[in-house]
Write a protein that holds these residues in place. Structure first.
Motif, short mmCIF file in Angstrom:
data_model
loop_
_atom_site.label_atom_id
_atom_site.label_comp_id
_atom_site.label_asym_id
_atom_site.label_seq_id
_atom_site.Cartn_x
_atom_site.Cartn_y
_atom_site.Cartn_z
N GLY A 58 0.79 -1.22 0.00
CA GLY A 58 0.00 0.00 0.00
C GLY A 58 0.83 1.27 0.00
O GLY A 58 0.35 2.33 0.41
N TYR A 59 2.07 1.20 -0.46
CA TYR A 59 2.93 2.38 -0.47
C TYR A 59 2.47 3.37 -1.53
O TYR A 59 2.09 2.99 -2.64
N GLY A 60 2.55 4.63 -1.16
CA GLY A 60 2.29 5.71 -2.09
C GLY A 60 3.52 6.57 -2.29
O GLY A 60 4.63 6.19 -1.89
N LEU A 61 3.33 7.73 -2.88
CA LEU A 61 4.47 8.61 -3.17
C LEU A 61 5.20 9.04 -1.91
O LEU A 61 6.43 9.07 -1.88
N SER A 62 4.47 9.37 -0.86
CA SER A 62 5.11 9.86 0.37
C SER A 62 5.99 8.79 1.00
O SER A 62 7.08 9.08 1.51
N GLU A 63 5.54 7.53 0.97
CA GLU A 63 6.35 6.44 1.54
C GLU A 63 7.63 6.24 0.75
O GLU A 63 8.71 6.05 1.33
N TYR A 64 7.53 6.30 -0.57
CA TYR A 64 8.73 6.14 -1.38
C TYR A 64 9.69 7.32 -1.18
O TYR A 64 10.91 7.13 -1.14
N LEU A 65 9.15 8.52 -1.04
CA LEU A 65 10.01 9.68 -0.80
C LEU A 65 10.70 9.58 0.56
O LEU A 65 11.86 9.98 0.71
N GLN A 66 9.99 9.05 1.55
CA GLN A 66 10.59 8.86 2.87
C GLN A 66 11.77 7.89 2.78
O GLN A 66 12.84 8.13 3.35
N LEU A 67 11.58 6.79 2.07
CA LEU A 67 12.67 5.83 1.90
C LEU A 67 13.83 6.44 1.12
O LEU A 67 15.00 6.16 1.40
N LEU A 68 13.50 7.29 0.14
CA LEU A 68 14.55 7.94 -0.64
C LEU A 68 15.38 8.87 0.23
O LEU A 68 16.62 8.88 0.16
N VAL A 69 14.73 9.65 1.08
CA VAL A 69 15.45 10.55 1.98
C VAL A 69 16.32 9.76 2.94
O VAL A 69 17.50 10.07 3.16
N ASP A 70 15.75 8.71 3.53
CA ASP A 70 16.53 7.88 4.46
C ASP A 70 17.75 7.26 3.77
O ASP A 70 18.82 7.15 4.37
N GLY A 71 17.59 6.89 2.49
CA GLY A 71 18.70 6.30 1.77
C GLY A 71 19.82 7.28 1.49
O GLY A 71 21.00 6.91 1.53
N GLY A 307 22.94 3.52 -0.99
CA GLY A 307 22.13 3.91 0.16
C GLY A 307 20.65 3.93 -0.16
O GLY A 307 19.81 3.45 0.62
N VAL A 308 20.29 4.49 -1.32
CA VAL A 308 18.88 4.57 -1.71
C VAL A 308 18.31 3.18 -1.97
O VAL A 308 17.21 2.84 -1.50
N LEU A 309 19.04 2.34 -2.72
CA LEU A 309 18.54 1.00 -3.02
C LEU A 309 18.42 0.16 -1.74
O LEU A 309 17.47 -0.62 -1.59
N GLU A 310 19.37 0.31 -0.84
CA GLU A 310 19.28 -0.39 0.44
C GLU A 310 18.03 0.02 1.21
O GLU A 310 17.32 -0.81 1.77
N SER A 311 17.78 1.33 1.24
CA SER A 311 16.62 1.83 1.97
C SER A 311 15.32 1.32 1.36
O SER A 311 14.40 0.90 2.07
N LEU A 312 15.24 1.33 0.02
CA LEU A 312 14.04 0.82 -0.65
C LEU A 312 13.86 -0.67 -0.38
O LEU A 312 12.76 -1.14 -0.09
N TRP A 313 14.96 -1.41 -0.46
CA TRP A 313 14.89 -2.85 -0.25
C TRP A 313 14.45 -3.17 1.17
O TRP A 313 13.61 -4.05 1.40
N ALA A 314 15.03 -2.47 2.16
CA ALA A 314 14.65 -2.71 3.55
C ALA A 314 13.22 -2.27 3.82
O ALA A 314 12.53 -2.88 4.65
N GLY A 315 12.76 -1.24 3.11
CA GLY A 315 11.41 -0.75 3.34
C GLY A 315 10.33 -1.65 2.81
O GLY A 315 9.23 -1.71 3.37
#
Length: 350
Positions: A58-71, A307-315
């Motif tokens: 159920g991820y939307g744009l905000s969730e993906y942006l959060q993972l991008l920032v964390d990455g 960093g970004v790919l790790e964050s997306l993968w972990a998310g």
């Protein structure tokens, strides 16, 4: 007048030796295009997998942006560590696996100095951080002179094994000095253990994140000026072709500074321990490989991508799979494109 019996000589036009043309010349270019194609296809498939798994959650744009920032936060720290690997490798031809130990020494020494100075106040924190970076650089230069300098005539493999031994030794001493428990360093903004949280468009960002971004960008910019505008920096770049042992010691000190800065600025957002350098050091090595191991811009881009790919993968999966993902990326790059995705003609390869 020439005799009839005398054989006639015919002057042939000079022939130029043809260059490498045809299939033999096109082969390297074809391999480069092929590796880029494989890498591009793998990236597209990976992004598609991320999107499909995220949709199931159920991820939307905000969730993906959060993972991008964390990455980008962890990627910025990986960039400092990765550039340290590149600095040492370009000057010495050795992969310095002791880099992770310097990432650990920076924050652990900073915490010790901060407590010695009273444990409060921005001035004490800044002085402790500066003293920790300087002390880590001195340790690194001593390590080179005492371990790698005597083995300068040995093979590259021998010197790499020495750096592994140095890391294990420093980590063991860290366990003796600081013990196994985690420590804490105050947030740079609040000077307390609790940090300020900034929310922008539904994306939560700790104030320490801006310190990480800014410190990484400022440090890398200073490094670029050092290599481009100073005599010592230009001499170190020349060592990629003609190596000088004195410059190797300087390279180790410079790499230690980068690692210590990365560890210190990350510490308020984590809980530093004696063994924190293992993960950060290996992730920095993966990022350096992704960038080609000799390219400074490549190492930075590789670190941010990792960093970004790790964050997306972990998310979208489990956070414990993050480390597995990093080493899968390492294997892919070593098999498909070992020169890195930004290795250019101006970079010196080995």
């Amino acid at each position: 007048m020439r005799s009839v019996a005398e054989p006639a000589t015919t002057e042939l036009p000079a022939r130029t030796v043809p260059g490498p043309r045809g299939p033999a010349a096109r082969a390297p270019a074809a391999r480069r295009l092929s590796s880029r194609g494989v890498l591009g296809t793998a990236s597209a498939v990976l992004l598609l997998v991320f999107w499909a798994l995220g949709r199931r959650l159920g991820y939307g744009l905000s969730e993906y942006l959060q993972l991008l920032v964390d990455g980008t936060v962890t990627g910025s720290v990986y960039a400092l560590v990765a550039v340290g690997f590149v600095v040492v490798y370009r000057v010495t031809g050795v992969i310095n696996f002791a880099q992770g130990a310097f990432v650990m020494l920076g924050p652990m020494l900073a915490i010790t100095f901060f407590r010695t100075l009273g444990g409060s106040g921005g001035l004490a924190l800044a002085a402790a951080a500066a003293a920790a970076v300087l002390a880590t650089a001195l340790v690194a230069t001593a390590v080179h002179r005492l371990t790698l300098h005597p083995a300068r005539a040995a093979s590259a493999l021998t010197r790499i094994i020495i750096t592994v031994g140095v890391y294990i030794s420093i980590q063991g001493m860290g366990l003796i000095v600081w013990g196994p428990r985690p420590y804490a360093l105050p947030a740079f903004t609040t000077l307390q253990m609790a940090d300020r949280l900034v929310t922008v468009g539904g994306i939560a960002v700790q104030a320490q994140t801006f310190w990480i971004w800014g410190t990484a960008a400022f440090t890398l910019a200073l490094l670029a000026l050092f290599f481009e505008r100073t005599v010592v920096g230009k001499a170190m770049r020349a060592c990629a072709v003609n190596r000088v042992d004195r410059m190797a010691t300087l390279a180790f000190g410079l790499a230690a500074v980068l690692g210590a800065v990365g560890g210190i600025v990350l510490s308020p957002a984590t809980r530093p321990t004696y063994d924190m350098g293992l993960e950060l050091g290996l992730k920095g090595f993966v990022a350096a490989i992704m960038g080609g191991l000799v390219s400074f811009p490549g190492a930075v881009v590789g670190a941010l991508v990792l960093g970004v790919l790790e964050s997306l993968w972990a998310g979208i999966t489990l956070s414990g799979f993050k480390d597995i993902f990093a080493f899968v990326m390492l294997i892919i790059f070593l098999l498909v494109r070992p020169q890195g995705f930004l290795a250019g003609k101006g970079e010196v390869g080995h």
